[in-house]
Design a protein around this motif. Structure first.
Motif, PDB file in Angstrom:
ATOM      1  N   PHE A 154       0.821  -1.210   0.000  1.00  0.00           N
ATOM      2  CA  PHE A 154       0.000   0.000   0.000  1.00  0.00           C
ATOM      3  C   PHE A 154       0.856   1.263   0.000  1.00  0.00           C
ATOM      4  O   PHE A 154       1.970   1.266   0.526  1.00  0.00           O
ATOM      5  N   ASN A 155       0.312   2.312  -0.582  1.00  0.00           N
ATOM      6  CA  ASN A 155       0.776   3.674  -0.364  1.00  0.00           C
ATOM      7  C   ASN A 155      -0.315   4.365   0.452  1.00  0.00           C
ATOM      8  O   ASN A 155      -1.431   4.580  -0.040  1.00  0.00           O
ATOM      9  N   GLU A 156      -0.019   4.675   1.705  1.00  0.00           N
ATOM     10  CA  GLU A 156      -1.014   5.286   2.597  1.00  0.00           C
ATOM     11  C   GLU A 156      -0.974   6.802   2.469  1.00  0.00           C
ATOM     12  O   GLU A 156       0.090   7.415   2.523  1.00  0.00           O
ATOM     13  N   VAL A 157      -2.158   7.413   2.313  1.00  0.00           N
ATOM     14  CA  VAL A 157      -2.269   8.858   2.132  1.00  0.00           C
ATOM     15  C   VAL A 157      -3.015   9.454   3.323  1.00  0.00           C
ATOM     16  O   VAL A 157      -4.095   8.976   3.687  1.00  0.00           O
ATOM     17  N   GLN A 158      -2.443  10.487   3.927  1.00  0.00           N
ATOM     18  CA  GLN A 158      -3.104  11.217   5.006  1.00  0.00           C
ATOM     19  C   GLN A 158      -3.124  12.705   4.678  1.00  0.00           C
ATOM     20  O   GLN A 158      -2.318  13.189   3.883  1.00  0.00           O
ATOM     21  N   VAL A 159      -4.061  13.430   5.285  1.00  0.00           N
ATOM     22  CA  VAL A 159      -4.239  14.853   4.993  1.00  0.00           C
ATOM     23  C   VAL A 159      -4.396  15.628   6.296  1.00  0.00           C
ATOM     24  O   VAL A 159      -4.920  15.110   7.288  1.00  0.00           O
ATOM     25  N   ALA A 160      -3.914  16.861   6.311  1.00  0.00           N
ATOM     26  CA  ALA A 160      -4.106  17.781   7.429  1.00  0.00           C
ATOM     27  C   ALA A 160      -4.629  19.097   6.877  1.00  0.00           C
ATOM     28  O   ALA A 160      -4.137  19.606   5.888  1.00  0.00           O
ATOM     29  N   GLY A 161      -5.637  19.654   7.511  1.00  0.00           N
ATOM     30  CA  GLY A 161      -6.230  20.918   7.070  1.00  0.00           C
ATOM     31  C   GLY A 161      -7.741  20.854   7.219  1.00  0.00           C
ATOM     32  O   GLY A 161      -8.284  19.879   7.748  1.00  0.00           O
ATOM     33  N   PRO A 162      -8.417  21.900   6.790  1.00  0.00           N
ATOM     34  CA  PRO A 162      -7.942  23.023   5.980  1.00  0.00           C
ATOM     35  C   PRO A 162      -7.268  24.107   6.812  1.00  0.00           C
ATOM     36  O   PRO A 162      -7.553  24.274   7.986  1.00  0.00           O
ATOM     37  N   GLN A 179      -7.028   7.769   2.459  1.00  0.00           N
ATOM     38  CA  GLN A 179      -7.156   6.696   1.478  1.00  0.00           C
ATOM     39  C   GLN A 179      -5.826   5.971   1.330  1.00  0.00           C
ATOM     40  O   GLN A 179      -4.809   6.399   1.866  1.00  0.00           O
ATOM     41  N   SER A 180      -5.853   4.861   0.591  1.00  0.00           N
ATOM     42  CA  SER A 180      -4.616   4.152   0.260  1.00  0.00           C
ATOM     43  C   SER A 180      -4.681   3.736  -1.209  1.00  0.00           C
ATOM     44  O   SER A 180      -5.765   3.542  -1.770  1.00  0.00           O
ATOM     45  N   GLU A 181      -3.510   3.633  -1.805  1.00  0.00           N
ATOM     46  CA  GLU A 181      -3.380   3.172  -3.181  1.00  0.00           C
ATOM     47  C   GLU A 181      -2.529   1.913  -3.191  1.00  0.00           C
ATOM     48  O   GLU A 181      -1.741   1.671  -2.270  1.00  0.00           O
ATOM     49  N   ALA A 182      -2.673   1.089  -4.236  1.00  0.00           N
ATOM     50  CA  ALA A 182      -1.886  -0.133  -4.352  1.00  0.00           C
ATOM     51  C   ALA A 182      -0.394   0.187  -4.312  1.00  0.00           C
ATOM     52  O   ALA A 182       0.037   1.279  -4.722  1.00  0.00           O
ATOM     53  N   GLY A 183       0.388  -0.753  -3.815  1.00  0.00           N
ATOM     54  CA  GLY A 183       1.802  -0.513  -3.598  1.00  0.00           C
ATOM     55  C   GLY A 183       2.571  -0.109  -4.836  1.00  0.00           C
ATOM     56  O   GLY A 183       3.567   0.613  -4.737  1.00  0.00           O
ATOM     57  N   ASP A 184       2.151  -0.579  -6.020  1.00  0.00           N
ATOM     58  CA  ASP A 184       2.873  -0.237  -7.240  1.00  0.00           C
ATOM     59  C   ASP A 184       2.291   0.980  -7.954  1.00  0.00           C
ATOM     60  O   ASP A 184       2.741   1.335  -9.044  1.00  0.00           O
TER      61      ASP A 184
END
Length: 226
Positions: A154-162, A179-184
């Motif tokens: 996985f590629n893990e995505v996090q966000v801070a804001g607004p 969200q997360s995206e597939a590792g590749d």
């Protein structure tokens, strides 16, 4: 921010209402826009607590040999302490952290009673965040990898804001999983953000066993309605 004479038809209004915050400073009464927090972490709190509770109970069923293996793994994998140094996790913390990461992101691996033998196969090398081009409220992310990323990871995505203006990335307690995206994969789009606001993003690689790479950070503002 605006200086006001009689806020809300009173001599001295304080607090927030209708998206505005009223306060008093040395120069008098002021009114300023109140940023709406995303609260993205709220919907994950109950499931995260359930997973941690389950893992704590599962640890109690492990053999002493398995517990010693996790302790040894933790000693070989110091973790950043948030102050520029490192610390050594306990065995139960290492067991919980890796299994929690894998469960949270939906890894197909069964419960890991023993620590992984191989190191995390990849890490992030670069991260770029730009204003989205598809829908209002979008920010497009792209990144590159070191190592050999695998589709099952996985590629893990996090966000801070607004945030009302650009800022520093040291807002670690404000980041929430989005969200997360597939590792590749090497691209992703974060949607439904507040137009005209600033956001920080961070991405890391997480393998199917819950091992993680370091976070990379980038900042961008979402696409606005034409």
């Amino acid at each position: 921010m605006a200086k006001v004479l009689t806020p809300l038809m009173s001599a001295d209004a304080k607090g927030s209402v209708g998206g505005m915050t009223y306060s008093r400073v040395a120069s008098g009464n002021v009114a300023k826009y109140k940023a709406r927090p995303v609260r993205r972490s709220e919907k994950y709190k109950m499931s995260n607590r359930s997973r941690i509770g389950f893992l704590a109970r599962y640890w109690a069923t492990l053999s002493q040999a398995a517990r010693d293996s996790w302790k040894a793994w933790a000693e070989d994998h110091p973790q950043p302490d948030g102050f520029g140094g490192t610390f050594i996790m306990s065995g139960i913390n290492a067991f919980t952290k890796l299994n929690f990461n894998a469960m949270r992101l939906g890894a197909p691996a069964d419960m890991q009673e023993l620590p992984p033998v191989d190191e995390c196969p990849a890490s992030l090398d670069t991260l770029v965040a730009v204003t989205g081009i598809t829908l209002p409220g979008d920010v497009d992310l792209s990144w590159t990898h070191n190592g050999t990323p695998e589709a099952a990871d996985f590629n893990e995505v996090q966000v801070a804001g607004p945030f009302l203006s650009p800022g520093r990335k040291e807002v670690y307690n404000r980041f929430a999983f989005v969200q997360s995206e597939a590792g590749d994969e090497v691209v992703g789009t974060v949607s439904d953000l507040d137009e005209g606001m600033y956001y920080w993003f961070r991405v890391r690689y997480v393998d199917a066993y819950g091992q993680t790479s370091a976070w990379l950070y980038a900042q961008a503002t979402p696409m606005v309605t034409p």
